[in-house]
Design a protein around this motif. Structure first.
Motif, PDB file in Angstrom:
ATOM      1  N   LEU A 210     -65.536   9.363  88.260  1.00 57.28           N
ATOM      2  CA  LEU A 210     -65.677   8.611  87.020  1.00 57.28           C
ATOM      3  C   LEU A 210     -64.663   9.118  86.005  1.00 57.28           C
ATOM      4  CD1 LEU A 210     -67.605   6.524  85.565  1.00 57.28           C
ATOM      5  CD2 LEU A 210     -68.852   8.511  84.683  1.00 57.28           C
ATOM      6  N   PHE A 211     -63.917   8.178  85.405  1.00 59.26           N
ATOM      7  CA  PHE A 211     -63.125   8.512  84.224  1.00 59.26           C
ATOM      8  C   PHE A 211     -64.038   8.362  83.017  1.00 59.26           C
ATOM      9  CE2 PHE A 211     -61.228   6.297  80.557  1.00 59.26           C
ATOM     10  CZ  PHE A 211     -60.518   7.358  80.010  1.00 59.26           C
ATOM     11  N   ILE A 212     -64.022   9.369  82.151  1.00 58.92           N
ATOM     12  CA  ILE A 212     -64.857   9.352  80.944  1.00 58.92           C
ATOM     13  C   ILE A 212     -63.956   9.510  79.727  1.00 58.92           C
ATOM     14  CG2 ILE A 212     -66.764  10.477  79.708  1.00 58.92           C
ATOM     15  CD1 ILE A 212     -67.643  11.632  82.464  1.00 58.92           C
ATOM     16  N   ARG A 213     -63.860   8.454  78.941  1.00 53.53           N
ATOM     17  CA  ARG A 213     -63.006   8.515  77.746  1.00 53.53           C
ATOM     18  C   ARG A 213     -63.503   9.574  76.768  1.00 53.53           C
ATOM     19  NH1 ARG A 213     -59.226   5.530  75.697  1.00 53.53           N
ATOM     20  NH2 ARG A 213     -59.584   3.803  77.134  1.00 53.53           N
ATOM     21  N   GLU A 214     -62.565  10.279  76.174  1.00 50.39           N
ATOM     22  CA  GLU A 214     -62.933  11.280  75.175  1.00 50.39           C
ATOM     23  C   GLU A 214     -63.695  10.590  74.041  1.00 50.39           C
ATOM     24  OE1 GLU A 214     -59.663  13.732  73.923  1.00 50.39           O
ATOM     25  OE2 GLU A 214     -61.005  14.967  72.693  1.00 50.39           O
ATOM     26  N   GLY A 215     -64.758  11.220  73.622  1.00 52.45           N
ATOM     27  CA  GLY A 215     -65.552  10.644  72.545  1.00 52.45           C
ATOM     28  C   GLY A 215     -66.783   9.905  73.032  1.00 52.45           C
ATOM     29  N   ILE A 216     -66.810   9.558  74.321  1.00 52.77           N
ATOM     30  CA  ILE A 216     -67.997   8.900  74.873  1.00 52.77           C
ATOM     31  C   ILE A 216     -69.032   9.983  75.185  1.00 52.77           C
ATOM     32  CG2 ILE A 216     -68.930   7.512  76.763  1.00 52.77           C
ATOM     33  CD1 ILE A 216     -67.062   5.871  75.100  1.00 52.77           C
ATOM     34  N   GLU A 217     -70.190   9.871  74.555  1.00 56.65           N
ATOM     35  CA  GLU A 217     -71.260  10.850  74.788  1.00 56.65           C
ATOM     36  C   GLU A 217     -72.034  10.437  76.025  1.00 56.65           C
ATOM     37  OE1 GLU A 217     -72.396  13.582  72.921  1.00 56.65           O
ATOM     38  OE2 GLU A 217     -70.477  13.465  71.843  1.00 56.65           O
ATOM     39  N   LEU A 218     -72.149  11.370  76.969  1.00 61.09           N
ATOM     40  CA  LEU A 218     -72.771  11.024  78.240  1.00 61.09           C
ATOM     41  C   LEU A 218     -73.687  12.163  78.647  1.00 61.09           C
ATOM     42  CD1 LEU A 218     -72.053   8.484  79.947  1.00 61.09           C
ATOM     43  CD2 LEU A 218     -70.620   9.966  81.343  1.00 61.09           C
ATOM     44  N   GLU A 219     -74.933  11.836  78.979  1.00 65.59           N
ATOM     45  CA  GLU A 219     -75.847  12.846  79.519  1.00 65.59           C
ATOM     46  C   GLU A 219     -75.517  13.066  80.989  1.00 65.59           C
ATOM     47  OE1 GLU A 219     -78.381  14.712  78.176  1.00 65.59           O
ATOM     48  OE2 GLU A 219     -77.412  13.987  76.354  1.00 65.59           O
ATOM     49  N   PRO A 220     -75.436  14.324  81.450  1.00 66.39           N
ATOM     50  CA  PRO A 220     -75.231  14.536  82.886  1.00 66.39           C
ATOM     51  C   PRO A 220     -76.434  14.035  83.695  1.00 66.39           C
ATOM     52  CG  PRO A 220     -74.915  16.587  81.644  1.00 66.39           C
ATOM     53  CD  PRO A 220     -75.529  15.595  80.717  1.00 66.39           C
ATOM     54  N   LEU A 221     -76.160  13.690  84.936  1.00 63.37           N
ATOM     55  CA  LEU A 221     -77.221  13.281  85.862  1.00 63.37           C
ATOM     56  C   LEU A 221     -77.750  14.517  86.584  1.00 63.37           C
ATOM     57  CD1 LEU A 221     -78.131  10.383  86.614  1.00 63.37           C
ATOM     58  CD2 LEU A 221     -76.496  10.456  88.509  1.00 63.37           C
ATOM     59  N   ILE A 222     -76.870  15.497  86.743  1.00 63.37           N
ATOM     60  CA  ILE A 222     -77.157  16.692  87.537  1.00 63.37           C
ATOM     61  C   ILE A 222     -76.671  17.921  86.766  1.00 63.37           C
ATOM     62  CG2 ILE A 222     -76.460  17.923  89.656  1.00 63.37           C
ATOM     63  CD1 ILE A 222     -76.181  15.056  90.924  1.00 63.37           C
ATOM     64  N   GLU A 223     -77.555  18.912  86.632  1.00 60.10           N
ATOM     65  CA  GLU A 223     -77.125  20.177  86.045  1.00 60.10           C
ATOM     66  C   GLU A 223     -77.182  21.264  87.107  1.00 60.10           C
ATOM     67  OE1 GLU A 223     -79.883  18.647  84.666  1.00 60.10           O
ATOM     68  OE2 GLU A 223     -78.866  17.508  83.112  1.00 60.10           O
ATOM     69  N   GLY A 224     -76.430  22.344  86.854  1.00 65.07           N
ATOM     70  CA  GLY A 224     -76.463  23.462  87.802  1.00 65.07           C
ATOM     71  C   GLY A 224     -75.294  24.382  87.579  1.00 65.07           C
ATOM     72  N   GLY A 225     -74.965  25.136  88.602  1.00 63.92           N
ATOM     73  CA  GLY A 225     -73.867  26.076  88.496  1.00 63.92           C
ATOM     74  C   GLY A 225     -72.542  25.350  88.422  1.00 63.92           C
ATOM     75  N   THR A 226     -71.707  25.787  87.495  1.00 61.47           N
ATOM     76  CA  THR A 226     -70.408  25.146  87.319  1.00 61.47           C
ATOM     77  C   THR A 226     -69.291  26.176  87.454  1.00 61.47           C
ATOM     78  OG1 THR A 226     -70.650  25.545  84.951  1.00 61.47           O
ATOM     79  CG2 THR A 226     -71.276  23.364  85.762  1.00 61.47           C
ATOM     80  N   GLY A 227     -69.681  27.440  87.639  1.00 62.04           N
ATOM     81  CA  GLY A 227     -68.680  28.501  87.669  1.00 62.04           C
ATOM     82  C   GLY A 227     -68.137  28.818  86.287  1.00 62.04           C
ATOM     83  N   SER A 228     -68.676  28.164  85.268  1.00 66.40           N
ATOM     84  CA  SER A 228     -68.198  28.397  83.895  1.00 66.40           C
ATOM     85  C   SER A 228     -69.388  28.633  82.986  1.00 66.40           C
ATOM     86  CB  SER A 228     -67.410  27.170  83.402  1.00 66.40           C
ATOM     87  OG  SER A 228     -68.224  26.013  83.463  1.00 66.40           O
ATOM     88  N   ARG A 229     -69.187  29.455  81.976  1.00 64.09           N
ATOM     89  CA  ARG A 229     -70.240  29.797  81.004  1.00 64.09           C
ATOM     90  C   ARG A 229     -71.567  30.083  81.720  1.00 64.09           C
ATOM     91  NH1 ARG A 229     -67.847  28.268  76.007  1.00 64.09           N
ATOM     92  NH2 ARG A 229     -66.152  26.811  76.379  1.00 64.09           N
ATOM     93  N   SER A 230     -71.472  30.855  82.807  1.00 65.20           N
ATOM     94  CA  SER A 230     -72.642  31.064  83.662  1.00 65.20           C
ATOM     95  C   SER A 230     -73.785  31.743  82.933  1.00 65.20           C
ATOM     96  CB  SER A 230     -72.252  31.901  84.884  1.00 65.20           C
ATOM     97  OG  SER A 230     -71.414  31.163  85.726  1.00 65.20           O
ATOM     98  N   GLU A 231     -73.471  32.443  81.848  1.00 67.77           N
ATOM     99  CA  GLU A 231     -74.512  33.178  81.137  1.00 67.77           C
ATOM    100  C   GLU A 231     -75.474  32.250  80.407  1.00 67.77           C
ATOM    101  OE1 GLU A 231     -71.429  32.876  80.437  1.00 67.77           O
ATOM    102  OE2 GLU A 231     -71.327  32.169  78.365  1.00 67.77           O
ATOM    103  N   SER A 232     -75.074  30.994  80.203  1.00 70.75           N
ATOM    104  CA  SER A 232     -75.897  30.073  79.420  1.00 70.75           C
ATOM    105  C   SER A 232     -76.709  29.136  80.305  1.00 70.75           C
ATOM    106  CB  SER A 232     -74.996  29.254  78.499  1.00 70.75           C
ATOM    107  OG  SER A 232     -75.742  28.205  77.915  1.00 70.75           O
ATOM    108  N   LEU A 233     -77.947  28.894  79.906  1.00 68.11           N
ATOM    109  CA  LEU A 233     -78.776  27.922  80.626  1.00 68.11           C
ATOM    110  C   LEU A 233     -78.438  26.498  80.225  1.00 68.11           C
ATOM    111  CD1 LEU A 233     -82.252  29.692  80.696  1.00 68.11           C
ATOM    112  CD2 LEU A 233     -80.550  29.512  82.506  1.00 68.11           C
ATOM    113  N   GLU A 234     -77.674  26.364  79.148  1.00 64.85           N
ATOM    114  CA  GLU A 234     -77.228  25.039  78.731  1.00 64.85           C
ATOM    115  C   GLU A 234     -76.095  24.588  79.649  1.00 64.85           C
ATOM    116  OE1 GLU A 234     -78.223  22.971  76.352  1.00 64.85           O
ATOM    117  OE2 GLU A 234     -79.630  24.288  75.308  1.00 64.85           O
ATOM    118  N   GLN A 235     -76.151  23.359  80.126  1.00 69.34           N
ATOM    119  CA  GLN A 235     -75.027  22.804  80.876  1.00 69.34           C
ATOM    120  C   GLN A 235     -73.796  22.857  79.967  1.00 69.34           C
ATOM    121  OE1 GLN A 235     -75.245  22.089  83.938  1.00 69.34           O
ATOM    122  NE2 GLN A 235     -73.570  20.709  84.456  1.00 69.34           N
TER     123      GLN A 235
END
Lengths: 381, 381
Positions: A210-235
């Motif tokens: 999916l291409f997502i234009r900057e500025g379009i607010e979108l809720e993720p469908l799936i949360e989990g490990g992203t290899g980034s900001r791992s210390e936070s429970l926030e996606q």
């Protein structure tokens, strides 16, 4: 075998695609974006290169605005469910695939208002109807770029002008067109563009995005490990991590990158011309045959190389069965996961027989298929 | 290179896995379950065979109860969001991966009550604590089968007895254990089992799935074309179609099937013994070294072959960097997408260096890694 089911998935795949998948597994088989070690970095580079190629192809600017999914259906679910909230109004067409129609059906039950604009029996949508359907609470317009049943190309550019003017989010399903038709998210004002990797981009199954234009607010469908900001429970908010949780399909994405390089090296214009020549030849042949009903425009100028027909009063599955078993021609009968489209063209009861071409088909394939159809018609009671 | 990042993804993959993927793309590259033509049917057969192999492996009975997803994270999102509704209570542990922790964090904001049971500093969870945490509105217990940080094996069988007795849904994340430890959804009373295909099942990245016990009501995460009941806008109730929308990752699933055949032909017990021998050798060596802190049980009897350590007061990423650049050893530093686990073992501030073994590692790999660590420690200020 003559394979004419390319609207489902292109086959064969380019040798380059297969080689890239194998090379990725053998030599870059680590998990991208999760480790700092050399092979993890090289896997990350492969994923980034494909992202970059897609961003260039769609004129999407920043590659981070392209997120990978398992297929176009997942991308469309992410777009629709990420954007539409109870009380919102959404406009769609009567030619949509179940990848749009079924999520909208679920959203409808949750309080999203859905307007389904009727298309002509050839699958055409009048952009004027889109304009008229806009309400105060219209949040998005969602249409496919070209029908997977009739090949009819939708007035995406015109709709994009309307949505941009009215401040509405424009979601396009490019499953049948990415890699085949020009797709420019800037010129077409597309805000969310869902694509599949395994059709006209000549990548493997298991890829899409999916291409997502900057500025379009979108809720993720799936949360989990992203290899980034791992210390936070926030996606994480960062792109593309926000929408890519868990280990990605790295070998598949490597194959998709090779598929895109393949079409660019062959020339997208050349590929399109080739497919259109085949489509025109097939349509010409069909039009000369008796007892064949052709659906959709029947005009290469306004459709992609997807052609649906029926033979006499026969059920579509019987014709496809004969073509497969007697003539070794692979096509697709039934409803093609698009009941709304079949209702629109008047074939909901028996479906249609669909033929779709790729760069690897030849004029001989077309002629042999026409011949097979002629012999099938002649043999029928 | 010595690859010790197998808890992220196993590498190399068996030759059989690579061959199966290539063979699928070359010879069975159609879209499974969507067309009636010969190649579509053979693609469907490949998908079914992998489903069947997984059902046998997990003692899941009907193969249709296994649904494929893009990774374990998607499977866990499907399980958690499909089961938990506002007002429900769910019990989890303090050792979870972000694949569980982040979706639960989202569900919490939507009104799901979450109890996070503290584990010991070695990662052990007391099943008695689970029992005590159950409330009137407890709908599910969700834990990983073994920690991806410390390797600690969770008391899944004991928890399964508790949940079965109390009529609670039991969700298990088997990302680190499927293909390695015995997993029997009947004996363990597991209702929803999420697995990944690219770790100890030796399939490719882009594969995973969920076992769904009959009788468990689950909302799909994604709706769309399933190739079945296409005439209806309602997502079909049929399994596995209800949870598999859009084109599946057929070549990936083919590779996963080959991976499962590989571990069965090598003998899962033999593979486990081999990995455990390496783990024991590595732990023995580590314990003799100065200035190395070992996290987790440090006991092959109660953990999977995943070992996290730190060296002196060094940041974990520095040690991993030296091992990669100087000694060509690939391991994983940082938080491993599991901040809760690192908090539990006391390493949230600097992470840990993780080593994880596969069937393709050797005693020489272990010895060379121990040697590299010794030399690294000696060189440190």
């Amino acid at each position: 075998m003559i394979y004419l089911d390319n609207a489902a998935t292109t086959w064969p795949k380019p040798e380059e695609t297969i080689k890239a998948i194998e090379d990725c597994i053998r030599n870059n088989g680590a998990n991208p974006g999760r480790g700092g070690h050399t092979m993890s970095l090289s896997a990350g580079r492969i994923v980034f290169e494909t992202r970059e190629a897609l961003a260039r192809l769609f004129n999407a600017g920043d590659p981070a605005r392209i997120v990978f999914t398992g297929n176009a259906t997942e991308a469309l679910n992410l777009a629709l469910k990420g954007v539409l909230k109870p009380g919102d109004h959404v406009i769609t067409s009567s030619m949509e695939h179940n990848a749009i129609a079924r999520p909208l059906h679920v959203l409808k039950k949750k309080g999203v208002d859905v307007t389904e604009l009727p298309c002509s029996s050839q699958g055409f949508l009048d952009p004027g109807d889109v304009s008229k359907a806009v309400r105060r609470n219209t949040r998005a317009v969602v249409v496919l770029h070209a029908s997977n049943v009739t090949g009819t190309i939708m007035p995406v550019k015109e709709i994009g002008q309307i949505t941009r003017e009215k401040g509405i989010i424009f979601i396009v399903d490019a499953a049948q067109t990415a890699g085949l038709l020009d797709l420019d998210v800037e010129k077409m004002n597309i805000d969310l563009l869902a694509f599949t990797g395994h059709k006209s981009l000549y990548g493997p199954q298991g890829t899409g995005g999916l291409f997502i234009r900057e500025g379009i607010e979108l809720e993720p469908l799936i949360e989990g490990g992203t290899g980034s900001r791992s210390e936070s429970l926030e996606q994480p908010e960062d792109m593309p991590d926000r929408f890519e949780s868990g280990t990605p399909n790295t070998p598949g994405i490597a194959g998709l990158g090779a598929g895109i390089r393949f079409i660019i090296s062959r020339g997208i214009d050349q590929i399109r011309s080739h497919k259109h020549r085949l489509m025109a030849r097939f349509l010409d042949g069909l039009k000369q045959m008796k007892k064949i009903e052709i659906y959709g425009p029947g005009d290469p100028a306004v459709q992609v190389p997807v052609i649906s027909i029926n033979v006499k009063e026969q059920d579509s599955s019987e014709i496809a069965f004969i073509l497969d078993k007697v003539f070794h021609i692979a096509c697709r009968s039934g409803l093609h996961c698009a009941p709304m489209a079949h209702k629109t063209i008047g074939t909901l009861d028996r479906g249609a027989v669909r033929f779709s071409f790729s760069i690897f088909n030849t004029e001989e394939d077309v002629d042999r298929t026409l011949d097979a159809l002629e012999r099938t018609v002649a043999e029928l009671p």
